[in-house]
Design a protein around this motif. Structure first.
Motif, PDB file in Angstrom:
ATOM      1  N   PHE A  30       0.871  -1.181   0.000  1.00  0.00           N
ATOM      2  CA  PHE A  30       0.000   0.000   0.000  1.00  0.00           C
ATOM      3  C   PHE A  30       0.904   1.224   0.000  1.00  0.00           C
ATOM      4  O   PHE A  30       1.699   1.411   0.917  1.00  0.00           O
ATOM      5  CB  PHE A  30      -0.904   0.005   1.227  1.00  0.00           C
ATOM      6  N   VAL A  31       0.811   2.049  -1.053  1.00  0.00           N
ATOM      7  CA  VAL A  31       1.642   3.248  -1.138  1.00  0.00           C
ATOM      8  C   VAL A  31       0.794   4.451  -1.534  1.00  0.00           C
ATOM      9  O   VAL A  31      -0.172   4.325  -2.292  1.00  0.00           O
ATOM     10  CB  VAL A  31       2.810   3.084  -2.143  1.00  0.00           C
ATOM     11  N   ARG A  32       1.169   5.623  -1.012  1.00  0.00           N
ATOM     12  CA  ARG A  32       0.518   6.879  -1.370  1.00  0.00           C
ATOM     13  C   ARG A  32       1.333   7.578  -2.442  1.00  0.00           C
ATOM     14  O   ARG A  32       2.565   7.523  -2.447  1.00  0.00           O
ATOM     15  CB  ARG A  32       0.420   7.802  -0.142  1.00  0.00           C
ATOM     16  N   HIS A  33       0.633   8.264  -3.353  1.00  0.00           N
ATOM     17  CA  HIS A  33       1.321   9.047  -4.377  1.00  0.00           C
ATOM     18  C   HIS A  33       1.892  10.308  -3.731  1.00  0.00           C
ATOM     19  O   HIS A  33       1.188  11.007  -3.008  1.00  0.00           O
ATOM     20  CB  HIS A  33       0.352   9.421  -5.498  1.00  0.00           C
ATOM     21  N   PRO A  34       3.180  10.623  -3.970  1.00  0.00           N
ATOM     22  CA  PRO A  34       3.773  11.788  -3.317  1.00  0.00           C
ATOM     23  C   PRO A  34       3.279  13.128  -3.851  1.00  0.00           C
ATOM     24  O   PRO A  34       3.444  14.159  -3.192  1.00  0.00           O
ATOM     25  CB  PRO A  34       5.272  11.621  -3.594  1.00  0.00           C
ATOM     26  N   LYS A  35       2.677  13.132  -5.063  1.00  0.00           N
ATOM     27  CA  LYS A  35       2.261  14.399  -5.670  1.00  0.00           C
ATOM     28  C   LYS A  35       0.766  14.480  -5.954  1.00  0.00           C
ATOM     29  O   LYS A  35       0.178  15.554  -5.844  1.00  0.00           O
ATOM     30  CB  LYS A  35       3.040  14.622  -6.971  1.00  0.00           C
ATOM     31  N   VAL A  36       0.152  13.383  -6.353  1.00  0.00           N
ATOM     32  CA  VAL A  36      -1.298  13.370  -6.605  1.00  0.00           C
ATOM     33  C   VAL A  36      -1.964  12.916  -5.316  1.00  0.00           C
ATOM     34  O   VAL A  36      -2.006  11.721  -5.000  1.00  0.00           O
ATOM     35  CB  VAL A  36      -1.659  12.426  -7.769  1.00  0.00           C
ATOM     36  N   HIS A  37      -2.484  13.887  -4.569  1.00  0.00           N
ATOM     37  CA  HIS A  37      -2.893  13.641  -3.193  1.00  0.00           C
ATOM     38  C   HIS A  37      -3.898  12.503  -3.048  1.00  0.00           C
ATOM     39  O   HIS A  37      -3.788  11.682  -2.136  1.00  0.00           O
ATOM     40  CB  HIS A  37      -3.490  14.923  -2.593  1.00  0.00           C
ATOM     41  N   ALA A  38      -4.862  12.412  -3.928  1.00  0.00           N
ATOM     42  CA  ALA A  38      -5.944  11.449  -3.734  1.00  0.00           C
ATOM     43  C   ALA A  38      -5.540  10.016  -4.061  1.00  0.00           C
ATOM     44  O   ALA A  38      -6.231   9.068  -3.680  1.00  0.00           O
ATOM     45  CB  ALA A  38      -7.150  11.837  -4.597  1.00  0.00           C
ATOM     46  N   MET A  39      -4.423   9.820  -4.779  1.00  0.00           N
ATOM     47  CA  MET A  39      -4.136   8.497  -5.327  1.00  0.00           C
ATOM     48  C   MET A  39      -3.280   7.626  -4.410  1.00  0.00           C
ATOM     49  O   MET A  39      -2.301   8.067  -3.822  1.00  0.00           O
ATOM     50  CB  MET A  39      -3.423   8.617  -6.681  1.00  0.00           C
ATOM     51  N   SER A  40      -3.689   6.361  -4.325  1.00  0.00           N
ATOM     52  CA  SER A  40      -2.909   5.328  -3.672  1.00  0.00           C
ATOM     53  C   SER A  40      -2.859   4.119  -4.588  1.00  0.00           C
ATOM     54  O   SER A  40      -3.723   3.950  -5.452  1.00  0.00           O
ATOM     55  CB  SER A  40      -3.533   4.923  -2.329  1.00  0.00           C
ATOM     56  N   ALA A  41      -1.859   3.276  -4.397  1.00  0.00           N
ATOM     57  CA  ALA A  41      -1.782   2.001  -5.113  1.00  0.00           C
ATOM     58  C   ALA A  41      -1.826   0.884  -4.093  1.00  0.00           C
ATOM     59  O   ALA A  41      -1.159   0.947  -3.050  1.00  0.00           O
ATOM     60  CB  ALA A  41      -0.507   1.915  -5.953  1.00  0.00           C
ATOM     61  N   VAL A  42      -2.613  -0.148  -4.392  1.00  0.00           N
ATOM     62  CA  VAL A  42      -2.818  -1.262  -3.469  1.00  0.00           C
ATOM     63  C   VAL A  42      -2.510  -2.562  -4.210  1.00  0.00           C
ATOM     64  O   VAL A  42      -3.042  -2.805  -5.298  1.00  0.00           O
ATOM     65  CB  VAL A  42      -4.274  -1.296  -2.949  1.00  0.00           C
ATOM     66  N   GLY A  43      -1.657  -3.400  -3.637  1.00  0.00           N
ATOM     67  CA  GLY A  43      -1.339  -4.703  -4.210  1.00  0.00           C
ATOM     68  C   GLY A  43      -1.793  -5.812  -3.281  1.00  0.00           C
ATOM     69  O   GLY A  43      -1.857  -5.636  -2.058  1.00  0.00           O
ATOM     70  N   THR A  44      -2.103  -6.984  -3.843  1.00  0.00           N
ATOM     71  CA  THR A  44      -2.633  -8.075  -3.036  1.00  0.00           C
ATOM     72  C   THR A  44      -1.857  -9.373  -3.235  1.00  0.00           C
ATOM     73  O   THR A  44      -1.062  -9.514  -4.167  1.00  0.00           O
ATOM     74  CB  THR A  44      -4.113  -8.354  -3.368  1.00  0.00           C
ATOM     75  N   VAL A  45      -2.140 -10.323  -2.376  1.00  0.00           N
ATOM     76  CA  VAL A  45      -1.509 -11.634  -2.428  1.00  0.00           C
ATOM     77  C   VAL A  45      -1.935 -12.412  -3.669  1.00  0.00           C
ATOM     78  O   VAL A  45      -1.246 -13.352  -4.101  1.00  0.00           O
ATOM     79  CB  VAL A  45      -1.836 -12.420  -1.139  1.00  0.00           C
ATOM     80  N   LYS A  46      -3.055 -12.042  -4.283  1.00  0.00           N
ATOM     81  CA  LYS A  46      -3.544 -12.714  -5.478  1.00  0.00           C
ATOM     82  C   LYS A  46      -3.012 -12.092  -6.774  1.00  0.00           C
ATOM     83  O   LYS A  46      -3.457 -12.454  -7.864  1.00  0.00           O
ATOM     84  CB  LYS A  46      -5.074 -12.706  -5.494  1.00  0.00           C
ATOM     85  N   GLY A  47      -2.082 -11.143  -6.679  1.00  0.00           N
ATOM     86  CA  GLY A  47      -1.513 -10.535  -7.867  1.00  0.00           C
ATOM     87  C   GLY A  47      -2.368  -9.431  -8.458  1.00  0.00           C
ATOM     88  O   GLY A  47      -2.248  -9.123  -9.651  1.00  0.00           O
ATOM     89  N   GLU A  48      -3.196  -8.806  -7.644  1.00  0.00           N
ATOM     90  CA  GLU A  48      -4.045  -7.705  -8.111  1.00  0.00           C
ATOM     91  C   GLU A  48      -3.417  -6.369  -7.719  1.00  0.00           C
ATOM     92  O   GLU A  48      -2.814  -6.252  -6.651  1.00  0.00           O
ATOM     93  CB  GLU A  48      -5.436  -7.806  -7.482  1.00  0.00           C
ATOM     94  N   VAL A  49      -3.595  -5.360  -8.588  1.00  0.00           N
ATOM     95  CA  VAL A  49      -3.158  -3.999  -8.283  1.00  0.00           C
ATOM     96  C   VAL A  49      -4.316  -3.055  -8.567  1.00  0.00           C
ATOM     97  O   VAL A  49      -4.909  -3.083  -9.660  1.00  0.00           O
ATOM     98  CB  VAL A  49      -1.930  -3.577  -9.116  1.00  0.00           C
ATOM     99  N   TYR A  50      -4.647  -2.236  -7.583  1.00  0.00           N
ATOM    100  CA  TYR A  50      -5.717  -1.244  -7.715  1.00  0.00           C
ATOM    101  C   TYR A  50      -5.125   0.149  -7.533  1.00  0.00           C
ATOM    102  O   TYR A  50      -4.296   0.377  -6.645  1.00  0.00           O
ATOM    103  CB  TYR A  50      -6.797  -1.458  -6.650  1.00  0.00           C
ATOM    104  N   LEU A  51      -5.546   1.079  -8.389  1.00  0.00           N
ATOM    105  CA  LEU A  51      -5.255   2.494  -8.203  1.00  0.00           C
ATOM    106  C   LEU A  51      -6.484   3.101  -7.553  1.00  0.00           C
ATOM    107  O   LEU A  51      -7.558   3.147  -8.151  1.00  0.00           O
ATOM    108  CB  LEU A  51      -4.929   3.152  -9.537  1.00  0.00           C
ATOM    109  N   LEU A  52      -6.312   3.539  -6.320  1.00  0.00           N
ATOM    110  CA  LEU A  52      -7.445   3.906  -5.466  1.00  0.00           C
ATOM    111  C   LEU A  52      -7.478   5.405  -5.211  1.00  0.00           C
ATOM    112  O   LEU A  52      -6.458   6.008  -4.867  1.00  0.00           O
ATOM    113  CB  LEU A  52      -7.328   3.147  -4.138  1.00  0.00           C
ATOM    114  N   HIS A  53      -8.662   5.999  -5.396  1.00  0.00           N
ATOM    115  CA  HIS A  53      -8.916   7.367  -4.952  1.00  0.00           C
ATOM    116  C   HIS A  53      -9.340   7.253  -3.496  1.00  0.00           C
ATOM    117  O   HIS A  53     -10.449   6.816  -3.191  1.00  0.00           O
ATOM    118  CB  HIS A  53     -10.018   8.019  -5.788  1.00  0.00           C
ATOM    119  N   ILE A  54      -8.443   7.625  -2.593  1.00  0.00           N
ATOM    120  CA  ILE A  54      -8.643   7.292  -1.194  1.00  0.00           C
ATOM    121  C   ILE A  54      -9.785   8.064  -0.542  1.00  0.00           C
ATOM    122  O   ILE A  54     -10.347   7.645   0.469  1.00  0.00           O
ATOM    123  CB  ILE A  54      -7.328   7.491  -0.401  1.00  0.00           C
ATOM    124  N   ASP A  55     -10.181   9.191  -1.126  1.00  0.00           N
ATOM    125  CA  ASP A  55     -11.250   9.993  -0.526  1.00  0.00           C
ATOM    126  C   ASP A  55     -12.647   9.552  -0.948  1.00  0.00           C
ATOM    127  O   ASP A  55     -13.551   9.464  -0.119  1.00  0.00           O
ATOM    128  CB  ASP A  55     -11.048  11.478  -0.859  1.00  0.00           C
TER     129      ASP A  55
END
Length: 374
Positions: free
Chosen positions: A144-169
């Motif tokens: 789970f990482v936060r974008h250093p410049k685009v405030h709303a964006m995070s990236a989430v990775g899972t044990v099943k090999g999935e990656v989601y780009l998440l708008h955290i708000d």
């Protein structure tokens, strides 16, 4: 009255994803029960943060205040520490067991993401409120990482090999195509707003263009893969951008001691740095530097200059788990023997504080074990 005369530091633990970290003019590594903090310039140990009594499962340095440290422990408590004051400022109990990741908001200084298995929560330390994110991937979150410049964006990775780009708000999400193994690491390019590195435990590294996702006024184009790098057959334990070397990142594996240096313009590594300490567990770049702090499976910690491709400084290693007994040798008062839940017995020279031998307890002949110094 007892007086401390020597300190033999613990070795770096090996089971949390990010054992080593750096912030400002200091770097740190986690042992089982403490965070050891060193100065960048002379590598001197300047602080041991050990206000809690339970095993550390995750920690995160505050992005703005170098004296604030968040630490999660295996009793599901998240602690907020003042490093300079050696004080615990506040705590909160996670609503679910197994805190595996902590991630500060780079913009809102009181906001901390707390990851528990398949769920994530936002702790507002200014109000002591804990809010569950509406998004859950339905399986264990591995990155789970936060974008250093685009405030709303995070990236989430899972044990099943999935990656989601998440708008955290607002909970919006964009899913990348599935990968061939658990997601081991994710990283937004610190020099750009539109690039993401994805690394799997099976050794695959890919670079993705985000097409201005979640930026106001940008198009609705989907993220796309830009580059697939040479697969690493020994797998990966981490993949990190190097801020002071634009377009450059490094990869490591917990099966060998080689740091591979890459550039986004080349599918193959541009250089390799062989370390003497063996398998690597984590790596973090020092602030505004081409040097990195590296932790090893044997408990050692080193500073490696990625530009000059050499090790600048290293510890001698230590126990990677809790010590349950130690004794001075009866035949040599300068020899200390310690044994640990990491399955090893170590001997130490008390004059130099150096480890002189390591024995694997599992390799000892049956019937020969005994307590006390010999």
């Amino acid at each position: 009255m007892l007086r401390q005369t020597h300190l033999v530091a613990s070795g770096a633990q090996t089971w949390i994803p990010q054992v080593a970290s750096a912030r400002g003019n200091r770097f740190a590594y986690a042992s089982t029960l403490a965070i050891y903090i060193h100065n960048n310039d002379d590598q001197a140990l300047c602080k041991i943060a050990a206000c809690q009594s339970n095993t550390i499962t995750a920690y995160a340095w505050h992005p703005k205040d170098d004296n604030l440290l968040a630490v999660a422990t295996n009793d599901d408590i998240v602690h907020l520490y003042d490093i300079a004051g050696d004080t615990e400022l506040k705590t909160i109990r996670a609503p679910m067991p197994g805190v595996t990741c902590l991630e500060w908001d780079p913009i809102r200084p009181a906001s901390l993401v707390v990851v528990c298995n398949a769920d994530a929560y936002v702790w507002d330390s200014s109000t002591d409120t804990l809010k569950k994110l509406a998004f859950s991937p339905g399986c264990r979150i591995t990155a789970f990482v936060r974008h250093p410049k685009v405030h709303a964006m995070s990236a989430v990775g899972t044990v099943k090999g999935e990656v989601y780009l998440l708008h955290i708000d607002d909970g919006k999400k964009e899913k990348l195509p599935d990968f061939d193994g658990p997601i081991q690491d994710l990283g937004f390019d610190p020099k750009s707003e539109d690039y993401l590195l994805v690394a799997t435990a099976t050794g695959k590294i890919t670079l993705w263009g985000l097409a201005g996702l979640y930026k106001q006024g940008k198009s609705n184009e989907k993220p796309s893969q830009i580059m697939e790098f040479a697969k690493q057959p020994t797998g990966l334990s981490a993949c990190k951008w190097i801020d002071e070397m634009p377009g450059t990142f490094v990869s490591i594996s917990d099966r060998h001691g080689v740091i591979r240096v890459w550039n986004v313009s080349n599918a193959n590594p541009i250089s390799m740095i062989k370390t003497e300490q063996g398998a690597i567990s984590s790596i973090a770049q020092l602030h505004k530097s081409t040097k990195a702090v590296v932790s090893f499976k044997g408990g050692e910690v080193a500073i490696v200059d990625l530009h000059e491709r050499r090790t600048q400084w290293a510890t001698g290693g230590g126990h990677t788990e809790t010590i349950f007994d130690c004794s001075l040798s009866r035949s040599d008062c300068n020899t200390l023997v310690s044994c640990s839940f990491d399955g090893t017995v170590r001997t130490w020279d008390t004059r130099t504080k150096a480890c002189t031998a390591v024995f694997d307890a599992g390799a000892a002949p049956s019937g020969t074990g005994s307590g006390g110094g010999g």
